[in-house]
Design a protein around this motif. Structure first.
Motif, mmCIF file in Angstrom:
data_model
loop_
_atom_site.group_PDB
_atom_site.id
_atom_site.type_symbol
_atom_site.label_atom_id
_atom_site.label_comp_id
_atom_site.label_asym_id
_atom_site.label_seq_id
_atom_site.Cartn_x
_atom_site.Cartn_y
_atom_site.Cartn_z
ATOM 1 N N LYS A 102 2.018 3.042 -2.397
ATOM 2 C CA LYS A 102 1.581 4.075 -3.338
ATOM 3 C C LYS A 102 0.436 4.901 -2.757
ATOM 4 O O LYS A 102 0.341 6.102 -2.989
ATOM 5 C CB LYS A 102 1.136 3.430 -4.647
ATOM 6 N N ASN A 103 -0.443 4.247 -2.027
ATOM 7 C CA ASN A 103 -1.584 4.953 -1.436
ATOM 8 C C ASN A 103 -1.210 5.678 -0.152
ATOM 9 O O ASN A 103 -1.866 6.656 0.226
ATOM 10 C CB ASN A 103 -2.721 3.967 -1.144
ATOM 11 N N ASP A 104 -0.191 5.176 0.526
ATOM 12 C CA ASP A 104 0.189 5.766 1.809
ATOM 13 C C ASP A 104 1.711 5.809 1.906
ATOM 14 O O ASP A 104 2.334 4.924 2.501
ATOM 15 C CB ASP A 104 -0.403 4.941 2.953
ATOM 16 N N GLU A 151 0.825 -2.400 13.062
ATOM 17 C CA GLU A 151 -0.224 -1.403 12.897
ATOM 18 C C GLU A 151 -1.527 -1.816 13.606
ATOM 19 O O GLU A 151 -2.621 -1.646 13.088
ATOM 20 C CB GLU A 151 -0.507 -1.160 11.410
ATOM 21 N N ASP A 194 0.815 -1.220 0.000
ATOM 22 C CA ASP A 194 0.000 0.000 0.000
ATOM 23 C C ASP A 194 0.844 1.263 0.000
ATOM 24 O O ASP A 194 0.343 2.346 0.335
ATOM 25 C CB ASP A 194 -0.917 0.009 1.235
ATOM 26 N N GLY A 201 3.459 7.410 3.743
ATOM 27 C CA GLY A 201 3.892 7.529 5.130
ATOM 28 C C GLY A 201 4.316 6.208 5.737
ATOM 29 O O GLY A 201 4.899 6.181 6.830
ATOM 30 N N LEU A 202 4.040 5.102 5.052
ATOM 31 C CA LEU A 202 4.451 3.793 5.564
ATOM 32 C C LEU A 202 5.969 3.683 5.659
ATOM 33 O O LEU A 202 6.488 2.856 6.417
ATOM 34 C CB LEU A 202 3.901 2.680 4.663
#
Length: 476
Positions: free
Chosen positions: A112-114, A158, A110, A116-117
């Protein structure tokens, strides 16, 4: 409070079915719980083994891609990111890469979507494995040092628990991590075990229902057979009871006639007394709910023995055609006490016999007066037993309406007037009210069952047929 036997049987049946249902439900719950736990261990072991296999396969793919670095932004990093995004990990699993030196996130499906990971440090998460725990990067280094590059355990990523399989890749300074979601694993286990549990509960319900139906059917058949037996027994008991009652009544009637034959009378006097008492008691039962049909029947039959004590009175006094002297009156008045004593001696043999108790009360108290002027005890008001008060009116009415050696019979109107004028003095007002309400029945019975006196024609010329209040009161 006692329960009816049939209710007890159904209660025991319900208790048996409930106990069986409880045992079966407990058994199904225990078995499914054990199955759930066992299958959960099996699935986790399988997932761990599958994770190790996938980790090795993915490591081979990384080697085939000729990746030399995992630094973000490089072409090799792009290859690793595409590999993470396209990886098909079972049980909602994911493929990640993290740095070996500090545990920072390198690649994530994920990302690309976040973006911040990349600020996460999953390599520093504690890995729990067979009672040992520690950060993933430390355990990976130790495993690499021990030449066992694979590390397994559970990790909190998480806020979610994953089953983790890690493989150290020193050539690119990265750790390949395969994560399988424990929630997905638990859902898979539940989806597999829950139908088995449902089948178990259905089978348990079927067994309980079948057992209950079979038991109810057998109990119904047993009750039907028992009812048939009970009905036969009840019929036999009723017939036997009726036979005993008829025998008792016949003996009572015969015993009463022994006393009445000595007093120039026949059985018609007894029949009239019984009829009068039956009418009075039945009429009073309309307003007095304590007067039961059984009481009415007992009083009517027991009234036949009201003068049983006369068997102890000498014939010279009892059959005297002239006026009696005071001393003779005292002797005649003894018949109430003699009757009570006679019936009491019989009742001692049958302590719980209500009929004999009623007969004893009637014999002892049918000459007691409401105002206390009667004999033998001088009882007053409601201290006189009800059966004695009822028979007193019936006995006096019949005495007034019957020819005797010492008096002529009165008309119904004269007898009625005499009883009504003695209201609240000699008789219970409630009994007098019942008499007035049913006086036509008294008239009919007195006219239909009048005695014929064989002595009357022979002695009519010599008898003085005057009577006083004592004669009217039926004291003889």
């Amino acid at each position: 409070m006692t329960l009816h036997p049939i209710r007890i049987r159904y209660f025991l049946l319900a208790l048996l079915v409930s106990a069986q249902a409880g045992c079966l439900l407990f058994g199904v719950a225990w078995v499914t719980g054990w199955l759930w736990e066992s299958y959960d261990h099996i699935v986790h072991d399988y997932v761990s083994a599958a994770g190790q296999l996938q980790a090795h396969e993915l490591a081979l793919e990384v080697r085939e891609l000729h990746v030399t670095t995992a630094e973000p932004g490089t072409e090799d990093w792009q290859k690793l990111q595409i590999l993470c995004e396209n990886a098909n990990i079972s049980h909602d699993g994911i493929l990640c890469f993290m740095r070996r030196d500090n545990g920072a996130m390198l690649c994530h499906p994920d990302l690309k979507n976040d973006p911040g990971l990349l600020r996460l440090f999953p390599g520093k998460c504690l890995l729990m494995n067979d009672g040992t725990n520690g950060p993933i990067i430390h355990l990976a280094h130790e495993a690499e040092f021990q030449r066992v590059p694979i590390v397994n355990g559970k990790v909190d990523l998480e806020g979610k628990i994953y089953t983790f399989t890690g493989l150290s890749l020193p050539s690119i300074n990265a750790i390949l991590g395969v994560y399988h979601s424990d929630i997905a694993i638990a859902s898979f286990v539940a989806a597999t075990v829950r139908p088995v549990m449902q089948i178990g509960y259905i089978l348990a319900a079927f067994v309980v229902g079948a057992t209950a139906m079979i038991a109810a059917f057998l109990l119904k058949r047993y009750e039907a057979g028992l009812d048939a037996v009970n009905k036969r027994i009840e019929t036999q008991v009723a017939e036997r009871t009726q036979s005993l009652i008829c025998t008792r009544n016949a003996l009572t009637f015969g015993l009463a006639r022994l006393a009445e034959f000595r007093n120039y009378d026949t059985n018609k006097h007894l029949e009239r007394i019984r009829s009068y008492v039956l009418i009075l008691a039945s009429e009073m039962s309309r307003t007095n709910h304590r007067i039961t049909p059984s009481f009415v029947a007992d009083v009517a039959t027991a009234s036949l023995l009201h003068d049983i004590g006369k068997v102890g009175i000498p014939d010279a006094i009892l059959l005297k055609p002239d006026r009696i002297t005071p001393s003779e009156r005292e002797a005649i008045e003894m018949h109430a006490a003699l009757g009570k004593e006679c019936l009491a001696s019989i009742r001692k043999q049958f302590a719980n016999d209500d009929f004999l108790k009623v007969a004893e009360q009637i014999a002892a108290t049918h000459h007691e007066h409401w105002d206390g002027s009667g004999y033998p005890q001088g009882l007053q008001g409601k201290a006189i037993p009800l059966e004695g008060r009822i028979v007193a009116v019936a006995d006096v009415y019949d005495a007034l309406k019957t020819d005797q050696p010492y008096k002529e019979a009165l008309t119904h109107e004269s007898a009625r007037e005499w009883i009504v004028t003695s209201y609240a003095q000699q008789f219970d007002p409630a009994v007098v009210e019942a008499f007035v309400a049913r006086e036509e029945d008294f008239r009919r019975i007195s006219l239909g069952k009048r005695d014929t006196q064989p002595w009357k024609k022979a002695k009519t010329d010599t008898l003085t047929c005057t009577f006083d209040s004592a004669a009217l009161a039926g004291t003889r």
